[in-house]
Design an enzyme around this catalytic site. Structure first.
Site, PDB file in Angstrom:
ATOM      1  CD  GLU A  41      49.468  43.195  38.339  1.00  0.00           C
ATOM      2  OE1 GLU A  41      50.267  42.451  38.934  1.00  0.00           O
ATOM      3  OE2 GLU A  41      48.256  43.167  38.542  1.00  0.00           O
ATOM      4  CE1 TYR A 124      51.042  38.277  37.690  1.00  0.00           C
ATOM      5  CE2 TYR A 124      52.492  40.185  37.882  1.00  0.00           C
ATOM      6  CZ  TYR A 124      51.326  39.521  38.232  1.00  0.00           C
ATOM      7  OH  TYR A 124      50.443  40.106  39.096  1.00  0.00           O
ATOM      8  CG  ASP A 142      50.938  36.047  41.072  1.00  0.00           C
ATOM      9  OD1 ASP A 142      50.289  34.974  41.030  1.00  0.00           O
ATOM     10  OD2 ASP A 142      50.581  37.020  41.756  1.00  0.00           O
TER      11      ASP A 142
END
Length: 359
Positions: A41, A124, A142
């Site tokens: 991520e 996020y 996102d």
């Protein structure tokens, strides 16, 4: 948003069923280990999936465990990240993982407050790790998710504003599937990447078409709303690949803080009007007397979020060195392979090697 329970269940089902049938095979989806999800991520922030895949696989080869990564020297982690840009991401990632390894017995926090307290972890990343690795019903908002949800719910707030993200998170909490939150979040990201694209979204094959308010009025491409930033600053530079003898080159380490901190580059000065002025600038700034080849070997343009570099690239021979600058280093081609250079300097080096081959 006023959806009844039946509509929410139908939305979840349509989204997750599509995802299970159409999801891409990606290396970080092989398992849901928190370490792997976290690394992927961070890599995926501001970087395309196709670009990240080889980086992720190499990263996991070099640092197979969180402990391996936490204990790695900075030079090694920068080399692993070389080309991905935004190098503060990997520095923060290592700092956070050091905390997990040394203070948390190597266990990534499974609660929102705990994971948000780690360096470099924002809403996020926290939502992605908690939902995918721990199946916690936390949204992961996102750019893809904001685009999809802004169209479905006709949210017309400027997505460049921080408070807008909070609005999307609030909208997603009642929608997220409490039984499959990881699949739900990944499905939204995936549909944004493959179907609900920025331009010319493929609404005819979208499983969420019946839920999409923007589609009903034919205004899909009006969302998300994004107010354009002011123009970025341009900086004009001259960078020189400086030979010392036959197979050695002078490189410079950038400052410990600021843009591209601690990475290596070829000595660089502000663009000058002619060769003599450039030679004088190098003598004054670096204490290096140069014999510069007449024409630049290439021009490199590199765009950052807040400025643009326009760089003329030259090759030169060092005639005389009168410097004790600790940031300068003389290396061979082989030694250079183990050091981390920003993308624009990688391009310069490749242009130089190509020119050598042609000769």
């Amino acid at each position: 948003m006023e959806w009844n329970k039946e509509k929410i269940i139908a939305f979840r089902s349509a989204l997750i069923d599509w995802y299970e049938a159409n999801k891409r095979i990606l290396p970080w989806r092989e398992n849901t280990e928190p370490y792997r999800i976290w690394v992927s991520e961070i890599m995926l922030q501001q970087t395309k999936v196709d670009t990240v895949m080889p980086y992720f696989e190499r990263f996991m080869t070099w640092f197979p465990t969180m402990k391996d990564f936490a204990e790695a020297p900075e030079e090694r982690i920068l080399k692993a990240w070389e080309g991905l840009g935004y190098y503060s991401r990997v520095r923060n990632l290592q700092a956070a993982m050091k905390t997990v390894v040394t203070e948390m017995d190597g266990v990534v926090p499974s609660d929102l407050d705990g994971i948000l307290a780690l360096k470099g972890v924002g809403p996020y990343t926290a939502g992605a790790v908690l939902s995918i690795a721990y199946e916690k019903p936390e949204p992961a908002v996102d750019g893809n998710v904001m685009r999809v949800i802004s169209r479905i719910l006709e949210i017309d707030d400027d997505i460049m504003k921080q408070k807008t993200r909070k609005k999307f998170e609030a909208a997603l909490y009642p929608l997220i599937d409490p039984e499959k939150p990881g699949e739900f979040n990944q499905a939204l990201m995936e549909i944004g990447a493959l179907v609900c694209t920025p331009k010319k979204p493929m609404c005819l094959i979208c499983p969420l078409q019946e839920f999409c308010e923007a589609h009903k009025v034919g205004k899909e491409e009006a969302y998300p709303v994004k107010i354009k930033k002011t123009k970025v600053k341009k900086v004009f530079l001259s960078s020189v690949i400086i030979r010392v003898g036959e197979d050695q080159y002078i490189i410079e380490q950038r400052p410990e803080t600021g843009l591209l901190a601690n990475l290596w580059q070829f000595p660089t000065v502000e663009l000058t009007e002619n060769h003599e002025a450039m030679k004088l600038a190098f003598l004054q700034q670096y204490g290096i007397e140069l014999e510069v080849e007449a024409e630049p070997i290439t021009h490199v343009k590199h765009i950052f979020s807040h400025l643009v570099w326009e760089v003329d690239v030259f090759v030169a021979q060092a005639i005389h060195l009168q410097t004790s600058d600790l940031k300068l280093k003389t290396v061979t081609k082989a030694e250079m392979e183990h050091l981390a250079f920003p993308v624009p300097y990688q391009k310069m080096w490749q242009a130089f090697l190509k020119g050598e081959t042609v000769q």
